[in-house]
Design a protein around this motif. Structure first.
Motif, short mmCIF file in Angstrom:
data_model
loop_
_atom_site.label_atom_id
_atom_site.label_comp_id
_atom_site.label_asym_id
_atom_site.label_seq_id
_atom_site.Cartn_x
_atom_site.Cartn_y
_atom_site.Cartn_z
N PRO A 59 -2.92 46.51 -8.89
CA PRO A 59 -2.24 46.92 -7.66
C PRO A 59 -1.70 45.74 -6.85
CG PRO A 59 -4.24 48.20 -7.95
CD PRO A 59 -4.24 47.12 -9.02
N SER A 60 -2.36 44.60 -6.91
CA SER A 60 -1.88 43.43 -6.17
C SER A 60 -0.52 42.96 -6.67
CB SER A 60 -2.90 42.28 -6.24
OG SER A 60 -3.07 41.86 -7.59
N VAL A 61 -0.24 43.14 -7.96
CA VAL A 61 1.06 42.77 -8.52
C VAL A 61 2.14 43.68 -7.93
CG1 VAL A 61 2.44 42.62 -10.63
CG2 VAL A 61 0.07 41.81 -10.62
N VAL A 62 1.86 44.97 -7.89
CA VAL A 62 2.82 45.92 -7.31
C VAL A 62 3.03 45.61 -5.83
CG1 VAL A 62 3.28 48.35 -6.79
CG2 VAL A 62 2.40 47.69 -9.05
N SER A 63 1.98 45.24 -5.14
CA SER A 63 2.13 44.85 -3.73
C SER A 63 3.06 43.66 -3.59
CB SER A 63 0.77 44.51 -3.11
OG SER A 63 0.00 45.68 -2.99
N ARG A 64 2.96 42.69 -4.50
CA ARG A 64 3.88 41.54 -4.47
C ARG A 64 5.31 41.99 -4.73
NH1 ARG A 64 1.46 38.07 -8.64
NH2 ARG A 64 -0.48 39.15 -8.31
#
Length: 98
Positions: A59-64
């Motif tokens: 999910p942190s990648v999608v947030s980026r």
């Protein structure tokens, strides 16, 4: 014009005068890609976490990706477009001034 509005206008104009047009354009494009991806996720009815899982990402990648500052690879954009079934690049161009 009120004194506060005039002061803000002067400050904003100084900032505008100092910005790098090429960097500004790159940032604007990254922002509209992020907005297109967010819209695609919303249209599918998915959460960001669901989308991340389907993409095989944290999910942190999608947030980026959605931050508007991520530098996408062509491969990543292709995979995102396939998953969302949309042309994210042209989505932004249709909605924002180039």
């Amino acid at each position: 014009m009120t004194r506060a509005a005039k002061r803000n206008s002067d400050i904003l104009q100084k900032i505008r005068d100092q910005r790098n047009p090429a960097a500004f354009k790159k940032t604007r494009h990254k922002m509209w890609l992020a907005a297109a991806i967010a819209e695609g996720i919303k249209n599918k009815g998915w959460s960001k976490s669901e989308f991340a899982k389907m993409m095989g990402q944290e999910p942190s990648v999608v947030s980026r990706w959605l931050s508007g500052v991520h530098n996408f690879t062509v491969d990543a954009l292709h995979d995102i477009e396939d998953m969302l079934e949309m042309d994210v690049w042209n989505w932004g161009k249709k909605r924002l001034m180039v």
